[in-house]
Scaffold this motif. Sequence first.
Motif, short mmCIF file in Angstrom:
data_model
loop_
_atom_site.label_atom_id
_atom_site.label_comp_id
_atom_site.label_asym_id
_atom_site.label_seq_id
_atom_site.Cartn_x
_atom_site.Cartn_y
_atom_site.Cartn_z
N TYR A 102 -2.37 12.28 5.62
CA TYR A 102 -3.07 11.08 5.19
C TYR A 102 -3.06 10.90 3.67
O TYR A 102 -3.74 10.03 3.16
N LEU A 103 -2.31 11.72 2.96
CA LEU A 103 -2.27 11.57 1.50
C LEU A 103 -1.63 10.24 1.10
O LEU A 103 -2.07 9.57 0.19
N LYS A 104 -0.56 9.87 1.81
CA LYS A 104 0.14 8.62 1.49
C LYS A 104 -0.76 7.42 1.75
O LYS A 104 -0.83 6.49 0.94
N SER A 105 -1.50 7.44 2.85
CA SER A 105 -2.42 6.34 3.17
C SER A 105 -3.55 6.26 2.14
O SER A 105 -3.95 5.17 1.73
N ALA A 131 -3.37 7.21 -0.99
CA ALA A 131 -2.81 6.70 -2.24
C ALA A 131 -2.65 5.17 -2.18
O ALA A 131 -2.94 4.46 -3.15
N LYS A 132 -2.21 4.66 -1.04
CA LYS A 132 -2.05 3.21 -0.88
C LYS A 132 -3.40 2.50 -0.97
O LYS A 132 -3.51 1.44 -1.59
N LEU A 133 -4.42 3.08 -0.34
CA LEU A 133 -5.75 2.49 -0.38
C LEU A 133 -6.30 2.48 -1.80
O LEU A 133 -6.89 1.50 -2.25
N LYS A 134 -6.07 3.58 -2.53
CA LYS A 134 -6.54 3.66 -3.91
C LYS A 134 -5.86 2.61 -4.78
O LYS A 134 -6.49 1.95 -5.61
N ALA A 135 -4.54 2.43 -4.59
CA ALA A 135 -3.81 1.43 -5.36
C ALA A 135 -4.28 0.02 -5.02
O ALA A 135 -4.41 -0.84 -5.90
N PHE A 136 -4.57 -0.22 -3.73
CA PHE A 136 -5.05 -1.53 -3.31
C PHE A 136 -6.41 -1.85 -3.93
O PHE A 136 -6.64 -2.96 -4.41
N GLN A 137 -7.31 -0.85 -3.93
CA GLN A 137 -8.63 -1.06 -4.52
C GLN A 137 -8.55 -1.29 -6.02
O GLN A 137 -9.27 -2.13 -6.58
N ALA A 138 -7.65 -0.55 -6.70
CA ALA A 138 -7.48 -0.74 -8.14
C ALA A 138 -6.97 -2.15 -8.45
O ALA A 138 -7.43 -2.82 -9.38
N ALA A 139 -6.00 -2.62 -7.65
CA ALA A 139 -5.46 -3.97 -7.86
C ALA A 139 -6.52 -5.03 -7.57
O ALA A 139 -6.60 -6.05 -8.25
#
Length: 212
Positions: free
Chosen positions: A189-192, A194-202
């Motif tokens: 789940y590391l990839k998921s 990371a994607k969630l973190k990038a989405f929240q930052a954006a």
Amino acid sequence: MRVKSREALPVEHACLKCKKTKPLAEIIVVREKKTGHFLVRARCKECHNKKECGHRREYKTRYLRRWRKHNADLNESYWRQYNAENREHLTSLAYERFQRHHEAILIQGRLHRRGIKVSIQEARDLYKRFGQCYPTRYGLTPTGLREAERIRSSQRRLPKAKRFSNLEIRMLLYEDGYFITPKRQIRPYLKSAAKLKAFQAAKHADLPRRAA
């Protein structure tokens, strides 16, 4: 009804057994050991004593006395654990155990939830042999994933009672060697994350622009 203090309890309460409203002194009140909250049972003492009378009460009393006689150490440790210092000590021990056997405990939980009981030592052996993803699909090689789909397809004509479950298929494929070596496995789940973190930052970066 669950409250933090005894003063917050009602003066009267209804008994669901005899359908009468009685004063609190005649209603069963218990205190939860974990939270310390007071809980009012929906049964009065009279109705409770009628049910817990005769051979039922005698059997429970004899069983409890016999258990305490043959398990004196367990009985003493049971009451000792509610000391505040001991509770803190037990909590720290449990946390250290979880940190020490973290991946093995996760594997043990996955198997237990599907009806397969293994000890911590057995789970540690599985972790060393197959890696942290056992027995999920994330630890299987591409060939193993294709083989799992082939086995599922071949069983579709069989009755449900005779089919292998997804967990059993994965366990068979792990035993056959269709798994990624533990050193090369990635956390599933590391990839998921990371994607969630990038989405929240954006999303946060886009908020001032929308407000303007």
